[in-house]
Design a protein around this motif. Structure first.
Motif, PDB file in Angstrom:
ATOM      1  N   THR A  94       0.833  -1.203   0.000  1.00  0.00           N
ATOM      2  CA  THR A  94       0.000   0.000   0.000  1.00  0.00           C
ATOM      3  C   THR A  94       0.866   1.251   0.000  1.00  0.00           C
ATOM      4  O   THR A  94       0.562   2.228  -0.685  1.00  0.00           O
ATOM      5  N   GLN A  95       1.960   1.223   0.737  1.00  0.00           N
ATOM      6  CA  GLN A  95       2.891   2.352   0.726  1.00  0.00           C
ATOM      7  C   GLN A  95       3.410   2.587  -0.688  1.00  0.00           C
ATOM      8  O   GLN A  95       3.524   3.736  -1.137  1.00  0.00           O
ATOM      9  N   ASP A  96       3.698   1.495  -1.408  1.00  0.00           N
ATOM     10  CA  ASP A  96       4.161   1.615  -2.803  1.00  0.00           C
ATOM     11  C   ASP A  96       3.075   2.205  -3.702  1.00  0.00           C
ATOM     12  O   ASP A  96       3.357   3.040  -4.561  1.00  0.00           O
ATOM     13  N   VAL A  97       1.831   1.763  -3.505  1.00  0.00           N
ATOM     14  CA  VAL A  97       0.704   2.283  -4.290  1.00  0.00           C
ATOM     15  C   VAL A  97       0.573   3.791  -4.052  1.00  0.00           C
ATOM     16  O   VAL A  97       0.414   4.571  -4.995  1.00  0.00           O
ATOM     17  N   LEU A  98       0.660   4.205  -2.796  1.00  0.00           N
ATOM     18  CA  LEU A  98       0.540   5.631  -2.468  1.00  0.00           C
ATOM     19  C   LEU A  98       1.735   6.431  -2.984  1.00  0.00           C
ATOM     20  O   LEU A  98       1.568   7.575  -3.438  1.00  0.00           O
ATOM     21  N   ALA A  99       2.919   5.838  -2.954  1.00  0.00           N
ATOM     22  CA  ALA A  99       4.102   6.529  -3.489  1.00  0.00           C
ATOM     23  C   ALA A  99       3.949   6.756  -4.989  1.00  0.00           C
ATOM     24  O   ALA A  99       4.254   7.850  -5.493  1.00  0.00           O
ATOM     25  N   ALA A 100       3.463   5.757  -5.707  1.00  0.00           N
ATOM     26  CA  ALA A 100       3.253   5.905  -7.157  1.00  0.00           C
ATOM     27  C   ALA A 100       2.168   6.945  -7.434  1.00  0.00           C
ATOM     28  O   ALA A 100       2.294   7.751  -8.365  1.00  0.00           O
ATOM     29  N   VAL A 107      -2.321  13.771  -4.285  1.00  0.00           N
ATOM     30  CA  VAL A 107      -2.113  14.355  -2.966  1.00  0.00           C
ATOM     31  C   VAL A 107      -2.700  13.432  -1.901  1.00  0.00           C
ATOM     32  O   VAL A 107      -3.875  13.077  -1.953  1.00  0.00           O
ATOM     33  N   VAL A 108      -1.852  13.061  -0.943  1.00  0.00           N
ATOM     34  CA  VAL A 108      -2.265  12.270   0.212  1.00  0.00           C
ATOM     35  C   VAL A 108      -2.238  13.200   1.418  1.00  0.00           C
ATOM     36  O   VAL A 108      -1.212  13.820   1.707  1.00  0.00           O
ATOM     37  N   VAL A 109      -3.371  13.304   2.111  1.00  0.00           N
ATOM     38  CA  VAL A 109      -3.478  14.173   3.277  1.00  0.00           C
ATOM     39  C   VAL A 109      -3.525  13.304   4.536  1.00  0.00           C
ATOM     40  O   VAL A 109      -4.390  12.439   4.672  1.00  0.00           O
ATOM     41  N   PHE A 110      -2.584  13.560   5.441  1.00  0.00           N
ATOM     42  CA  PHE A 110      -2.555  12.922   6.754  1.00  0.00           C
ATOM     43  C   PHE A 110      -3.405  13.769   7.683  1.00  0.00           C
ATOM     44  O   PHE A 110      -3.040  14.885   8.030  1.00  0.00           O
ATOM     45  N   LEU A 111      -4.570  13.246   8.065  1.00  0.00           N
ATOM     46  CA  LEU A 111      -5.417  13.906   9.045  1.00  0.00           C
ATOM     47  C   LEU A 111      -4.938  13.482  10.429  1.00  0.00           C
ATOM     48  O   LEU A 111      -5.144  12.346  10.847  1.00  0.00           O
ATOM     49  N   ASP A 112      -4.277  14.382  11.088  1.00  0.00           N
ATOM     50  CA  ASP A 112      -3.691  14.116  12.390  1.00  0.00           C
ATOM     51  C   ASP A 112      -4.683  14.499  13.483  1.00  0.00           C
ATOM     52  O   ASP A 112      -5.524  15.388  13.283  1.00  0.00           O
ATOM     53  N   VAL A 113      -4.579  13.857  14.623  1.00  0.00           N
ATOM     54  CA  VAL A 113      -5.459  14.136  15.752  1.00  0.00           C
ATOM     55  C   VAL A 113      -4.751  13.670  17.020  1.00  0.00           C
ATOM     56  O   VAL A 113      -3.982  12.711  16.985  1.00  0.00           O
ATOM     57  N   ALA A 154       2.338  10.796   3.315  1.00  0.00           N
ATOM     58  CA  ALA A 154       1.531  11.994   3.084  1.00  0.00           C
ATOM     59  C   ALA A 154       2.268  13.072   2.312  1.00  0.00           C
ATOM     60  O   ALA A 154       3.477  13.231   2.428  1.00  0.00           O
ATOM     61  N   THR A 155       1.490  13.812   1.546  1.00  0.00           N
ATOM     62  CA  THR A 155       1.962  15.024   0.891  1.00  0.00           C
ATOM     63  C   THR A 155       1.878  16.182   1.873  1.00  0.00           C
ATOM     64  O   THR A 155       2.777  17.016   1.936  1.00  0.00           O
ATOM     65  N   VAL A 156       0.775  16.233   2.629  1.00  0.00           N
ATOM     66  CA  VAL A 156       0.550  17.286   3.627  1.00  0.00           C
ATOM     67  C   VAL A 156      -0.097  16.693   4.870  1.00  0.00           C
ATOM     68  O   VAL A 156      -0.706  15.619   4.812  1.00  0.00           O
ATOM     69  N   ARG A 157       0.029  17.431   5.984  1.00  0.00           N
ATOM     70  CA  ARG A 157      -0.576  17.053   7.258  1.00  0.00           C
ATOM     71  C   ARG A 157      -1.516  18.167   7.685  1.00  0.00           C
ATOM     72  O   ARG A 157      -1.161  19.341   7.615  1.00  0.00           O
ATOM     73  N   VAL A 158      -2.711  17.778   8.155  1.00  0.00           N
ATOM     74  CA  VAL A 158      -3.667  18.743   8.682  1.00  0.00           C
ATOM     75  C   VAL A 158      -4.111  18.235  10.054  1.00  0.00           C
ATOM     76  O   VAL A 158      -4.623  17.125  10.166  1.00  0.00           O
TER      77      VAL A 158
END
Length: 192
Positions: A94-100, A107-113, A154-158
């Motif tokens: 899955t990490q490879d799929v997201l990297a590709a 854009v992959v957004v890491f929703l942090d909490v 992630a591309t960005v973290r929110v």
């Protein structure tokens, strides 16, 4: 607002239980007039049972295999908003799929909490099998193990603490605007 110059989802949301992936995904899908796809729902549809039942009946490895297949299919087929299950990013495939996907401009957004804000959202109930036992301690341990992976994919973290889904959607749109400017050469009228 979403990127539309490449195939695949307009945005992929990742993060721990309680970060708001499903609710923020729904808010973005509504704002952008796109479909929302949630890989947890895909796994349940494929297995014909709830995730908690997959864990009990088939074990976590079987669940993770179904989850990886669901992510790979969704990234290849879906052109709307995509929300991944909290642990999906742990699978190297899955990490490879997201990297590709990111390499192709996605854009992959890491929703942090934080734990204090996740607890009321998650409810720390039995529908989340990895939180059984001492749910607060389990959530904290999951986040300690997963945070570096979320950050890596992630591309960005929110940070979603204290924000309504619409507020998080607006923060994501602001991040996308920044990315768009950077990809266009780093200038806009505010930079002059």
């Amino acid at each position: 607002m979403p990127f539309s110059d490449r195939p695949g989802p307009r945005i992929v949301l990742v993060g721990p239980p309680g970060s708001g992936k499903s609710t923020v995904g729904a808010a973005l899908a509504e704002r952008w007039h796109l479909a929302l796809r949630d890989t947890d729902a895909d796994v349940e549809a494929t297995a014909g049972k709830a995730i908690s039942d997959i864990f009990v009946d088939d074990g976590e490895p079987a669940f993770r295999a179904l989850e990886h297949e669901a992510v790979a299919a969704a990234v290849a087929e879906h052109d709307g908003v995509l929300a991944l299950g909290g642990g999906a990013v742990l699978d190297p495939g899955t990490q490879d799929v997201l990297a590709a996907y990111r390499q192709a401009g996605g854009v992959v957004v890491f929703l942090d909490v934080t734990l204090a804000h996740a607890v009321p959202r998650v409810g720390l109930n039995q529908a989340r099998p990895l939180l059984l036992g001492n749910p607060r301690a389990r959530w904290q341990a999951l986040m300690e193990a997963r945070r570096p992976v979320y950050q890596q994919v992630a591309t960005v973290r929110v940070l979603t603490d204290g924000l309504r889904p619409t507020d998080v959607a607006e923060a994501i749109e602001a991040e996308l605007a920044t990315i768009r400017v950077a990809r266009a050469g780093g200038t806009d009228e505010g930079d002059a």
